[in-house]
Design a protein around this motif. Sequence first.
Motif, PDB file in Angstrom:
ATOM      1  N   VAL A 219      -6.064   1.779  -0.785  1.00  0.00           N
ATOM      2  CA  VAL A 219      -5.436   0.605  -1.175  1.00  0.00           C
ATOM      3  C   VAL A 219      -6.369  -0.650  -0.991  1.00  0.00           C
ATOM      4  O   VAL A 219      -6.474  -1.263  -1.984  1.00  0.00           O
ATOM      5  N   SER A 220      -6.980  -0.613   0.099  1.00  0.00           N
ATOM      6  CA  SER A 220      -8.150  -1.564   0.242  1.00  0.00           C
ATOM      7  C   SER A 220      -9.360  -1.067   1.184  1.00  0.00           C
ATOM      8  O   SER A 220      -9.012  -0.087   1.902  1.00  0.00           O
ATOM      9  N   ASP A 221     -10.047  -1.902   1.710  1.00  0.00           N
ATOM     10  CA  ASP A 221     -11.191  -1.708   2.701  1.00  0.00           C
ATOM     11  C   ASP A 221     -10.359  -1.172   3.988  1.00  0.00           C
ATOM     12  O   ASP A 221     -10.954  -0.509   4.857  1.00  0.00           O
ATOM     13  N   THR A 222      -9.220  -2.039   4.192  1.00  0.00           N
ATOM     14  CA  THR A 222      -8.565  -1.683   5.740  1.00  0.00           C
ATOM     15  C   THR A 222      -7.398  -1.140   5.606  1.00  0.00           C
ATOM     16  O   THR A 222      -6.651  -0.769   6.612  1.00  0.00           O
ATOM     17  N   GLU A 223      -6.818  -0.660   4.421  1.00  0.00           N
ATOM     18  CA  GLU A 223      -5.455   0.061   4.119  1.00  0.00           C
ATOM     19  C   GLU A 223      -5.592   1.428   3.429  1.00  0.00           C
ATOM     20  O   GLU A 223      -6.295   1.566   2.491  1.00  0.00           O
ATOM     21  N   GLN A 224      -5.179   2.609   3.917  1.00  0.00           N
ATOM     22  CA  GLN A 224      -4.980   3.664   3.300  1.00  0.00           C
ATOM     23  C   GLN A 224      -3.710   4.473   3.594  1.00  0.00           C
ATOM     24  O   GLN A 224      -3.325   4.353   4.760  1.00  0.00           O
ATOM     25  N   VAL A 225      -3.300   5.205   2.558  1.00  0.00           N
ATOM     26  CA  VAL A 225      -1.889   5.643   2.649  1.00  0.00           C
ATOM     27  C   VAL A 225      -2.020   7.148   2.368  1.00  0.00           C
ATOM     28  O   VAL A 225      -2.457   7.664   1.413  1.00  0.00           O
ATOM     29  N   SER A 226      -1.510   8.238   3.237  1.00  0.00           N
ATOM     30  CA  SER A 226      -1.635   9.422   3.093  1.00  0.00           C
ATOM     31  C   SER A 226      -0.191  10.078   2.598  1.00  0.00           C
ATOM     32  O   SER A 226       0.884   9.387   3.239  1.00  0.00           O
ATOM     33  N   GLY A 227       0.136  11.039   2.072  1.00  0.00           N
ATOM     34  CA  GLY A 227       1.192  11.440   1.504  1.00  0.00           C
ATOM     35  C   GLY A 227       1.040  12.560   0.536  1.00  0.00           C
ATOM     36  O   GLY A 227       0.000  13.214   0.290  1.00  0.00           O
ATOM     37  N   VAL A 228       2.179  12.919  -0.164  1.00  0.00           N
ATOM     38  CA  VAL A 228       2.316  13.829  -1.396  1.00  0.00           C
ATOM     39  C   VAL A 228       2.601  13.195  -2.852  1.00  0.00           C
ATOM     40  O   VAL A 228       3.647  12.434  -2.697  1.00  0.00           O
ATOM     41  N   GLY A 229       1.992  13.454  -3.617  1.00  0.00           N
ATOM     42  CA  GLY A 229       2.192  12.770  -5.120  1.00  0.00           C
ATOM     43  C   GLY A 229       3.519  13.140  -5.576  1.00  0.00           C
ATOM     44  O   GLY A 229       3.912  14.542  -5.369  1.00  0.00           O
ATOM     45  N   ASP A 230       4.304  12.382  -5.600  1.00  0.00           N
ATOM     46  CA  ASP A 230       5.772  12.688  -5.967  1.00  0.00           C
ATOM     47  C   ASP A 230       5.961  12.446  -7.536  1.00  0.00           C
ATOM     48  O   ASP A 230       6.913  13.673  -8.059  1.00  0.00           O
ATOM     49  N   SER A 231       5.825  11.635  -8.296  1.00  0.00           N
ATOM     50  CA  SER A 231       5.864  11.308  -9.695  1.00  0.00           C
ATOM     51  C   SER A 231       5.117  10.043  -9.898  1.00  0.00           C
ATOM     52  O   SER A 231       4.435   9.513  -9.485  1.00  0.00           O
ATOM     53  N   ILE A 232       5.288   9.638 -11.443  1.00  0.00           N
ATOM     54  CA  ILE A 232       4.739   8.843 -12.314  1.00  0.00           C
ATOM     55  C   ILE A 232       5.951   8.183 -12.518  1.00  0.00           C
ATOM     56  O   ILE A 232       6.892   8.461 -13.184  1.00  0.00           O
ATOM     57  N   ASP A 233       6.023   6.531 -12.305  1.00  0.00           N
ATOM     58  CA  ASP A 233       7.187   6.123 -12.488  1.00  0.00           C
ATOM     59  C   ASP A 233       7.265   5.156 -13.930  1.00  0.00           C
ATOM     60  O   ASP A 233       5.946   5.452 -14.710  1.00  0.00           O
ATOM     61  N   PRO A 234       8.052   4.576 -14.570  1.00  0.00           N
ATOM     62  CA  PRO A 234       8.019   3.941 -16.023  1.00  0.00           C
ATOM     63  C   PRO A 234       6.929   2.953 -16.201  1.00  0.00           C
ATOM     64  O   PRO A 234       6.592   2.920 -17.059  1.00  0.00           O
ATOM     65  N   ALA A 235       6.389   2.421 -15.078  1.00  0.00           N
ATOM     66  CA  ALA A 235       5.426   1.504 -15.236  1.00  0.00           C
ATOM     67  C   ALA A 235       4.033   2.133 -15.112  1.00  0.00           C
ATOM     68  O   ALA A 235       3.238   1.413 -15.222  1.00  0.00           O
ATOM     69  N   GLY A 236       3.926   3.376 -14.986  1.00  0.00           N
ATOM     70  CA  GLY A 236       2.658   4.054 -14.746  1.00  0.00           C
ATOM     71  C   GLY A 236       2.162   4.347 -13.159  1.00  0.00           C
ATOM     72  O   GLY A 236       0.877   4.739 -13.049  1.00  0.00           O
ATOM     73  N   ARG A 237       2.957   3.626 -12.321  1.00  0.00           N
ATOM     74  CA  ARG A 237       2.384   3.908 -11.138  1.00  0.00           C
ATOM     75  C   ARG A 237       2.675   5.117 -10.647  1.00  0.00           C
ATOM     76  O   ARG A 237       3.592   6.016 -10.904  1.00  0.00           O
ATOM     77  N   LEU A 238       1.860   5.374  -9.369  1.00  0.00           N
ATOM     78  CA  LEU A 238       1.844   6.693  -8.847  1.00  0.00           C
ATOM     79  C   LEU A 238       2.927   6.653  -7.678  1.00  0.00           C
ATOM     80  O   LEU A 238       2.745   5.654  -6.732  1.00  0.00           O
ATOM     81  N   VAL A 239       3.907   7.583  -7.609  1.00  0.00           N
ATOM     82  CA  VAL A 239       4.795   7.319  -6.511  1.00  0.00           C
ATOM     83  C   VAL A 239       4.532   8.361  -5.652  1.00  0.00           C
ATOM     84  O   VAL A 239       4.366   9.541  -5.910  1.00  0.00           O
TER      85      VAL A 239
END
Length: 260
Positions: A219-239
């Motif tokens: 997400v940034s130089d100081t933040e990263q998030v791990s998980g499993v890709g779930d879906s693409i929402d109506p705004a085109g965002r990765l859930v």
Amino acid sequence: MIELAEALRGTRWRRVEVLDSTGSTNADAAVLAAAGEPDGAVVVALHQTAGRGRFDRRWEAPPGATVATSAVVRTDRPMVDWTWLPLVTGVAVLRGIRAVAPGCELELKWPNDVLVADGNAPGKVCGILCERHEGLSTDPGAAAVIGFGINTSLTHEQLPVPTATSLALAGFDVEPLTVVASVLRELDDLLAVWQERGHLREAYTAACGSIGQNLRVQVSDTEQVSGVGDSIDPAGRLVVRTADGLRAFSAGDVVHLRRG
């Protein structure tokens, strides 16, 4: 070498310029957009000396090893729908390459990459950069500049990073302007659907390798998030399904991790 303008006859791409070399096709198209160029102008280059990616990352490939394309698109869709443009372009690139390289296994990595997904040379084969540009005072309307660069014949020694690949390394000998024409025809069709609906959620989800994938979002130089890709929402965002629940991302660098 095909005549690109002739191959695109009947599509929205009414002004087509093919260059042996340029600094950046996105920069060239931005000049056209700022000057009030209407929808449908395309700049193609067989060599870029100052190519740009997301976050203004710069790169250069040897002459003739990649092909870069940028298009001016004007639309009356609300600005909120413009976030779909890089995703729409990804679907067009994937379908366009498949049409001229049957058997090439491809998938999309949210939000801006097209990957060769199988075979002896997996990796990123195309990157996408979409930018919004304002017109001059005499033409205040905004335009989108849609850019994509396809690695056609890079060798192992020429790859900019180990995670890249090319169509040639994947076993497909495709003439650069032939693949550009194929992608632009697909993009013309898909933009018409997007213009009507404001999204291509089903088509993108079906082609997106980030869905069901173990991944990390930087997400940034100081933040990263791990998980499993779930879906693409109506705004085109990765859930992403994280340890703390579902979280939607509108931007970030995604790294596909080894499947569990």
